[in-house]
Design a protein around this motif. Structure first.
Motif, PDB file in Angstrom:
ATOM      1  N   MET A   1       0.842  -1.181   0.000  1.00  8.86           N
ATOM      2  CA  MET A   1       0.000   0.000   0.000  1.00  8.86           C
ATOM      3  C   MET A   1       0.882   1.238   0.000  1.00  8.86           C
ATOM      4  N   LYS A   2       0.395   2.273  -0.639  1.00 11.17           N
ATOM      5  CA  LYS A   2       1.150   3.524  -0.695  1.00 11.17           C
ATOM      6  C   LYS A   2       0.791   4.341   0.543  1.00 11.17           C
ATOM      7  N   ASN A   3       1.766   4.527   1.411  1.00 15.85           N
ATOM      8  CA  ASN A   3       1.545   5.262   2.649  1.00 15.85           C
ATOM      9  C   ASN A   3       2.108   6.673   2.508  1.00 15.85           C
ATOM     10  N   ARG A   4       1.400   7.613   3.096  1.00 12.97           N
ATOM     11  CA  ARG A   4       1.870   8.992   3.193  1.00 12.97           C
ATOM     12  C   ARG A   4       1.997   9.327   4.652  1.00 12.97           C
ATOM     13  N   LYS A   5       3.084   9.998   5.003  1.00 14.03           N
ATOM     14  CA  LYS A   5       3.272  10.400   6.392  1.00 14.03           C
ATOM     15  C   LYS A   5       4.083  11.677   6.470  1.00 14.03           C
ATOM     16  N   ILE A   6       3.810  12.439   7.494  1.00 11.25           N
ATOM     17  CA  ILE A   6       4.588  13.635   7.779  1.00 11.25           C
ATOM     18  C   ILE A   6       5.836  13.185   8.514  1.00 11.25           C
ATOM     19  N   VAL A   7       6.981  13.707   8.116  1.00 10.68           N
ATOM     20  CA  VAL A   7       8.237  13.329   8.757  1.00 10.68           C
ATOM     21  C   VAL A   7       8.987  14.592   9.159  1.00 10.68           C
ATOM     22  N   PHE A   8       9.378  14.644  10.427  1.00 12.59           N
ATOM     23  CA  PHE A   8      10.296  15.678  10.887  1.00 12.59           C
ATOM     24  C   PHE A   8      11.682  15.124  10.601  1.00 12.59           C
ATOM     25  N   GLU A   9      12.342  15.686   9.592  1.00 10.38           N
ATOM     26  CA  GLU A   9      13.619  15.133   9.133  1.00 10.38           C
ATOM     27  C   GLU A   9      14.807  15.622   9.952  1.00 10.38           C
ATOM     28  N   ALA A  10      14.756  16.863  10.368  1.00 14.23           N
ATOM     29  CA  ALA A  10      15.796  17.506  11.163  1.00 14.23           C
ATOM     30  C   ALA A  10      15.129  18.713  11.816  1.00 14.23           C
ATOM     31  N   PRO A  11      15.795  19.363  12.765  1.00 14.77           N
ATOM     32  CA  PRO A  11      15.144  20.520  13.380  1.00 14.77           C
ATOM     33  C   PRO A  11      14.631  21.506  12.329  1.00 14.77           C
ATOM     34  N   TYR A  12      13.348  21.817  12.452  1.00 17.00           N
ATOM     35  CA  TYR A  12      12.636  22.762  11.589  1.00 17.00           C
ATOM     36  C   TYR A  12      12.584  22.346  10.117  1.00 17.00           C
ATOM     37  N   GLN A  13      12.730  21.057   9.843  1.00 17.28           N
ATOM     38  CA  GLN A  13      12.607  20.539   8.480  1.00 17.28           C
ATOM     39  C   GLN A  13      11.523  19.469   8.450  1.00 17.28           C
ATOM     40  N   VAL A  14      10.434  19.766   7.720  1.00 19.81           N
ATOM     41  CA  VAL A  14       9.279  18.872   7.631  1.00 19.81           C
ATOM     42  C   VAL A  14       9.111  18.447   6.180  1.00 19.81           C
ATOM     43  N   ALA A  15       8.763  17.184   5.971  1.00 19.53           N
ATOM     44  CA  ALA A  15       8.525  16.689   4.619  1.00 19.53           C
ATOM     45  C   ALA A  15       7.343  15.732   4.639  1.00 19.53           C
ATOM     46  N   LEU A  16       6.707  15.601   3.488  1.00 22.63           N
ATOM     47  CA  LEU A  16       5.663  14.599   3.299  1.00 22.63           C
ATOM     48  C   LEU A  16       6.306  13.440   2.551  1.00 22.63           C
ATOM     49  N   HIS A  17       6.401  12.298   3.207  1.00 28.11           N
ATOM     50  CA  HIS A  17       6.986  11.113   2.582  1.00 28.11           C
ATOM     51  C   HIS A  17       5.870  10.246   2.021  1.00 28.11           C
ATOM     52  N   GLN A  18       6.090   9.740   0.839  1.00 29.15           N
ATOM     53  CA  GLN A  18       5.176   8.777   0.227  1.00 29.15           C
ATOM     54  C   GLN A  18       6.013   7.550  -0.102  1.00 29.15           C
ATOM     55  N   GLU A  19       5.623   6.427   0.452  1.00 29.27           N
ATOM     56  CA  GLU A  19       6.404   5.221   0.245  1.00 29.27           C
ATOM     57  C   GLU A  19       5.499   4.000   0.239  1.00 29.27           C
ATOM     58  N   GLU A  20       5.940   3.010  -0.478  1.00 26.25           N
ATOM     59  CA  GLU A  20       5.219   1.739  -0.522  1.00 26.25           C
ATOM     60  C   GLU A  20       5.578   0.976   0.747  1.00 26.25           C
ATOM     61  N   GLU A  21       4.566   0.535   1.475  1.00 25.92           N
ATOM     62  CA  GLU A  21       4.784  -0.220   2.710  1.00 25.92           C
ATOM     63  C   GLU A  21       3.881  -1.438   2.718  1.00 25.92           C
ATOM     64  N   LYS A  56      13.491  11.143  18.397  1.00 24.15           N
ATOM     65  CA  LYS A  56      14.691  11.037  17.571  1.00 24.15           C
ATOM     66  C   LYS A  56      14.333  11.218  16.098  1.00 24.15           C
ATOM     67  N   MET A  57      14.912  12.212  15.462  1.00 19.09           N
ATOM     68  CA  MET A  57      14.652  12.482  14.046  1.00 19.09           C
ATOM     69  C   MET A  57      15.568  11.628  13.176  1.00 19.09           C
ATOM     70  N   PRO A  58      15.145  11.260  11.990  1.00 17.98           N
ATOM     71  CA  PRO A  58      13.848  11.547  11.388  1.00 17.98           C
ATOM     72  C   PRO A  58      12.767  10.662  12.007  1.00 17.98           C
ATOM     73  N   ALA A  59      11.589  11.228  12.159  1.00 15.09           N
ATOM     74  CA  ALA A  59      10.477  10.480  12.741  1.00 15.09           C
ATOM     75  C   ALA A  59       9.154  11.122  12.351  1.00 15.09           C
ATOM     76  N   THR A  60       8.106  10.327  12.457  1.00 14.53           N
ATOM     77  CA  THR A  60       6.752  10.799  12.188  1.00 14.53           C
ATOM     78  C   THR A  60       6.099  11.192  13.509  1.00 14.53           C
ATOM     79  N   PRO A  61       5.715  12.460  13.642  1.00 10.20           N
ATOM     80  CA  PRO A  61       5.062  12.891  14.870  1.00 10.20           C
ATOM     81  C   PRO A  61       3.599  12.446  14.884  1.00 10.20           C
TER      82      PRO A  61
END
Length: 154
Positions: A1-21, A56-61
């Motif tokens: 399934m294609k999952n989307r998640k918000i990831v805090f990659e580093a301090p003050y850096q946010v990304a939307l990750h889309q990955e097959e899981e 601990k970054m990177p992580a999904t809040p």
């Protein structure tokens, strides 16, 4: 399934990750699809700043969610596909969740407004501060900080 998640990659850096899981619930777990998640600005901004040792970054809040059950693992027979549940979870489309001392899973009452259900978590935080203090009826108290939790405590 294609999952989307918000990831805090580093301090003050946010990304939307889309990955097959490939997510499959183990015994005692539910595979769920998030319908609504709550952003706790205090906790999550502290995490985003890099100031929380436990995050601990990177992580999904995440804080809490209302999700639709897609599949129940062994031992979770009380939950059926399609059930709506409240749980502590991440800002991700799909996730595994299980009841434990740090996670509540509760069925959402039929007809409840799912957008409001996550507010219960914030109310429990406000209530805990009152419950563990020595406040008595008639006492004068100060609530410092009138964010969401402070307003509820007041």
């Amino acid at each position: 399934m294609k999952n989307r998640k918000i990831v805090f990659e580093a301090p003050y850096q946010v990304a939307l990750h889309q990955e097959e899981e490939s997510l499959k619930p183990a015994a005692g777990e539910l595979l769920v699809e998030t319908q609504v998640s709550l952003i706790s600005t205090g906790t999550e901004l502290a995490c985003l700043s890099g100031g929380e040792d436990w995050f601990k970054m990177p992580a999904t809040p995440g804080y809490c969610c209302v999700s639709k059950v897609l599949e129940a693992g062994e031992g979770m027979e009380d939950y059926r596909p399609g059930d709506l549940v409240f749980h502590y979870g991440m800002h991700a489309r799909y996730q595994l969740t299980s009841p434990n001392p740090w996670n509540l899973i509760a069925k959402v009452p039929e007809g409840a407004d799912v957008r409001l259900i996550p507010m219960v978590r914030m109310a429990t935080i406000a209530f805990t501060s009152i419950r563990v203090s020595d406040i008595q009826l008639g006492d004068v108290v100060v609530v410092s900080g009138l964010g969401l939790v402070g307003i509820m405590a007041a």
